[in-house]
Design a protein around this motif. Structure first.
Motif, PDB file in Angstrom:
ATOM      1  N   VAL A 192      -1.544  -1.508   0.919  1.00  0.00           N
ATOM      2  CA  VAL A 192      -0.636  -0.065   1.294  1.00  0.00           C
ATOM      3  C   VAL A 192       0.280  -0.419   1.793  1.00  0.00           C
ATOM      4  N   ARG A 193       2.104  -0.416   1.060  1.00  0.00           N
ATOM      5  CA  ARG A 193       3.122  -0.420   1.781  1.00  0.00           C
ATOM      6  C   ARG A 193       3.890   0.882   1.528  1.00  0.00           C
ATOM      7  N   TYR A 194       4.031   0.913   2.385  1.00  0.00           N
ATOM      8  CA  TYR A 194       5.387   2.310   2.861  1.00  0.00           C
ATOM      9  C   TYR A 194       6.303   2.403   3.794  1.00  0.00           C
ATOM     10  N   VAL A 195       7.117   3.645   3.506  1.00  0.00           N
ATOM     11  CA  VAL A 195       8.162   3.428   4.664  1.00  0.00           C
ATOM     12  C   VAL A 195       7.419   4.409   5.856  1.00  0.00           C
ATOM     13  N   ASP A 196       7.074   4.824   6.936  1.00  0.00           N
ATOM     14  CA  ASP A 196       6.939   5.375   7.890  1.00  0.00           C
ATOM     15  C   ASP A 196       8.296   6.559   7.627  1.00  0.00           C
ATOM     16  N   ALA A 197       7.751   7.830   8.194  1.00  0.00           N
ATOM     17  CA  ALA A 197       8.743   8.638   8.899  1.00  0.00           C
ATOM     18  C   ALA A 197      10.444   8.178   9.790  1.00  0.00           C
ATOM     19  N   ALA A 198      10.264   6.582  10.045  1.00  0.00           N
ATOM     20  CA  ALA A 198      10.830   7.042  10.880  1.00  0.00           C
ATOM     21  C   ALA A 198      11.664   5.935  10.203  1.00  0.00           C
ATOM     22  N   GLY A 199      11.374   5.241   9.264  1.00  0.00           N
ATOM     23  CA  GLY A 199      12.235   4.699   7.872  1.00  0.00           C
ATOM     24  C   GLY A 199      12.259   3.059   8.204  1.00  0.00           C
ATOM     25  N   VAL A 200      10.805   3.248   8.903  1.00  0.00           N
ATOM     26  CA  VAL A 200      10.493   1.549   8.778  1.00  0.00           C
ATOM     27  C   VAL A 200       9.767   1.401   7.795  1.00  0.00           C
ATOM     28  N   SER A 201       9.253  -0.046   7.436  1.00  0.00           N
ATOM     29  CA  SER A 201       8.568  -0.474   5.834  1.00  0.00           C
ATOM     30  C   SER A 201       7.590  -1.379   6.834  1.00  0.00           C
ATOM     31  N   GLN A 202       6.175  -0.606   6.243  1.00  0.00           N
ATOM     32  CA  GLN A 202       4.732  -1.249   6.349  1.00  0.00           C
ATOM     33  C   GLN A 202       3.779  -1.448   6.131  1.00  0.00           C
ATOM     34  N   VAL A 203       3.182  -2.704   6.262  1.00  0.00           N
ATOM     35  CA  VAL A 203       1.967  -2.944   5.025  1.00  0.00           C
ATOM     36  C   VAL A 203       0.917  -2.663   6.480  1.00  0.00           C
ATOM     37  N   LEU A 204      -0.253  -1.807   5.248  1.00  0.00           N
ATOM     38  CA  LEU A 204      -1.165  -1.398   5.341  1.00  0.00           C
ATOM     39  C   LEU A 204      -2.740  -2.206   5.195  1.00  0.00           C
ATOM     40  N   GLU A 205      -3.105  -3.156   5.681  1.00  0.00           N
ATOM     41  CA  GLU A 205      -4.217  -3.767   4.724  1.00  0.00           C
ATOM     42  C   GLU A 205      -5.772  -3.147   5.533  1.00  0.00           C
ATOM     43  N   CYS A 206      -6.882  -3.145   3.996  1.00  0.00           N
ATOM     44  CA  CYS A 206      -8.005  -2.112   4.075  1.00  0.00           C
ATOM     45  C   CYS A 206      -8.199  -2.391   3.756  1.00  0.00           C
ATOM     46  N   ASP A 207     -10.138  -1.849   3.947  1.00  0.00           N
ATOM     47  CA  ASP A 207     -10.685  -3.103   3.302  1.00  0.00           C
ATOM     48  C   ASP A 207     -10.823  -1.706   1.915  1.00  0.00           C
ATOM     49  N   ALA A 208     -10.719  -0.402   1.628  1.00  0.00           N
ATOM     50  CA  ALA A 208     -10.628   0.205   0.679  1.00  0.00           C
ATOM     51  C   ALA A 208      -9.433   1.145   0.674  1.00  0.00           C
ATOM     52  N   ILE A 209      -9.365   1.521  -0.142  1.00  0.00           N
ATOM     53  CA  ILE A 209      -7.639   2.860  -0.629  1.00  0.00           C
ATOM     54  C   ILE A 209      -8.723   3.952  -1.738  1.00  0.00           C
ATOM     55  N   VAL A 210      -8.163   5.008  -1.210  1.00  0.00           N
ATOM     56  CA  VAL A 210      -9.095   6.758  -1.888  1.00  0.00           C
ATOM     57  C   VAL A 210      -7.021   7.264  -2.511  1.00  0.00           C
ATOM     58  N   GLY A 211      -6.924   7.151  -3.342  1.00  0.00           N
ATOM     59  CA  GLY A 211      -6.022   8.783  -3.678  1.00  0.00           C
ATOM     60  C   GLY A 211      -6.115   9.419  -4.034  1.00  0.00           C
ATOM     61  N   CYS A 212      -5.855   9.943  -2.740  1.00  0.00           N
ATOM     62  CA  CYS A 212      -5.761  11.593  -3.066  1.00  0.00           C
ATOM     63  C   CYS A 212      -4.836  12.781  -3.103  1.00  0.00           C
ATOM     64  N   ASP A 213      -3.918  12.034  -3.399  1.00  0.00           N
ATOM     65  CA  ASP A 213      -2.317  12.584  -3.502  1.00  0.00           C
ATOM     66  C   ASP A 213      -2.296  13.478  -5.453  1.00  0.00           C
ATOM     67  N   GLY A 214      -3.380  14.142  -5.440  1.00  0.00           N
ATOM     68  CA  GLY A 214      -3.152  14.771  -6.904  1.00  0.00           C
ATOM     69  C   GLY A 214      -2.332  14.065  -8.143  1.00  0.00           C
ATOM     70  N   PHE A 215      -2.502  15.178  -9.343  1.00  0.00           N
ATOM     71  CA  PHE A 215      -2.324  14.881 -10.272  1.00  0.00           C
ATOM     72  C   PHE A 215      -0.811  13.692 -10.931  1.00  0.00           C
ATOM     73  N   HIS A 216      -0.007  14.160  -9.440  1.00  0.00           N
ATOM     74  CA  HIS A 216       1.896  13.224  -9.925  1.00  0.00           C
ATOM     75  C   HIS A 216       1.490  12.465  -9.078  1.00  0.00           C
TER      76      HIS A 216
END
Length: 391
Positions: free
Chosen positions: A138-162
């Motif tokens: 998962v790649r994202y920009v955090d609240a401070a505006g810093v780009s982050q890369v999060l490596e994991c074993d699984a991703i779960v989408g609980c982010d709704g219909f949109h």
């Protein structure tokens, strides 16, 4: 950064999943686009099925729910100017509890903060990749505006219909089932004590109406309106007048009025995406399915999903992929039962502007049968209080 599970979305599904995983020793990070106060305050559903109440109590998050929630042993079904009670507890031995979704979210956010569990608000530009591998990212920009890369074993989408999770699945990876309804709900939150001790579901020639509540001082009410309705056309006086008209019965009933704190229009939709998993990306809650709110199933389905998924991910972390492989099929059995019940309640209670006289007579026949037959009422009650989670 590295974690075992990345959870996208800090609604009840994402927060509960994270809490369940941490309680079993599995690391999780929750990412949320909105700010903390928005997440804590947004008004959503208010009916908790008995399995939801039992789970929250079992994991130590039910204290405030038990103290402040409003247990209900039945609800009213109104049509033809008469009130008919569906006796939930008498028919099933179970009940429901009215406790706002935002209150469950507050309890979960507070629990995360007390225990120092990873929870990031105000993230942006979330992107999911490598879900077909054992190391999704998962790649994202955090609240401070810093780009982050999060490596994991699984991703779960609980982010709704949109949200971004479901569209991250490649074309052809999902099959969609959808139905839109020719009406919407105008919902209001009013600062006034409830006018009845239980929920009231009303079928009226002018359209459906629902009397609900959030607390002894706050009432939640809904009116069926056209999907294209202009909210500005509904003054407070017009809303109270229409509610009084539709909720009236031939006997004694007075609708308590008060200041309207919030109002909005919600379209009605049924939606299911199958399967609820692609590789190491899992979908839960509204990211995978939507039900019309008439059956009070949305939040409870999300809770059921993550109860099954938490166990599957714990097993996956221990090297056993079998429960994760069965996750989608296990949840979809309950999802489709809830979809049918929500469709049934919606079509039985709402006034379809395109229905002919024959369809209207069938609708009234179903209402009369539900109110007069113990077997029919028991079926409604059994679905309403909540079926077992499964898995």
């Amino acid at each position: 950064m590295r974690t075992q599970v990345a959870v996208i979305g800090a609604g009840p599904a994402g927060l509960l999943l994270s809490y369940l995983l941490h309680s079993e020793g599995v690391e999780a990070v929750v990412l949320e686009a909105r700010d903390r106060e928005y997440v804590r305050q947004r008004v959503r559903a208010g009916v908790c099925e008995q399995p939801t109440v039992e789970l929250l109590t079992e994991i130590g998050l039910g204290d405030r729910l038990v103290r402040e929630g409003l247990p209900h042993e039945g609800f009213s079904l109104r049509f033809d100017g008469q009130d008919h009670r569906i006796a939930l507890t008498e028919l099933t031995g179970r009940s429901i509890t009215v406790y706002g979704q935002q209150e469950i979210v507050k309890d979960l956010v507070d629990a995360h903060e007390r225990q120092g569990l990873p929870l990031e608000f105000e993230v942006s530009d979330v992107a999911v990749s490598d879900v077909d591998t054992s190391r999704p990212v998962v790649r994202y920009v955090d609240a401070a505006g810093v780009s982050q890369v999060l490596e994991c074993d699984a991703i779960v989408g609980c982010d709704g219909f949109h949200g971004v999770s479901r569209p991250s699945i490649p074309d052809g990876g999902l099959q969609f089932f959808e139905r839109e309804y020719p009406f919407a709900w105008l919902g209001v939150l009013a600062q006034t004590p409830p006018s009845h001790e239980e929920l009231i579901y009303t079928h009226h020639p002018r359209g459906f109406a629902l009397h609900s509540m959030r607390s002894p001082e706050i009432t939640r009410l809904y009116l069926q309106v056209d999907p294209g309705e202009d909210l500005s056309a509904w003054s407070d006086d017009r809303i109270w007048s229409e509610l009084s008209l539709r909720l009236a019965v031939d006997g004694e009933f007075t609708l308590r009025e008060g200041p309207i704190l919030d109002k909005g229009i919600t379209p009605m939709r049924s939606f299911v995406a199958e399967p609820m998993r692609h590789g190491r990306l899992f979908l839960a809650g509204d990211a995978a399915h939507i039900v019309p709110p008439t059956g009070a199933k949305g939040m409870n389905l999300a809770v059921a999903d993550v109860r099954v998924l938490s166990r599957a991910l714990v097993s996956l972390a221990k090297g056993d992929p079998t429960p994760a492989d069965a996750y989608s099929d296990t949840c979809l059995r309950r999802v489709w039962r809830a979809e049918h019940f929500s469709w049934f309640m919606t079509t039985m209670l709402h006034t379809d502007p395109g229905a002919d006289a024959f369809a209207r007579r069938l609708q009234l026949s179903q209402l009369r049968y539900t109110a007069s037959s113990r077997a029919a009422a028991t079926s409604v009650a059994e679905n309403y209080v909540g079926l077992p989670f499964g898995g």
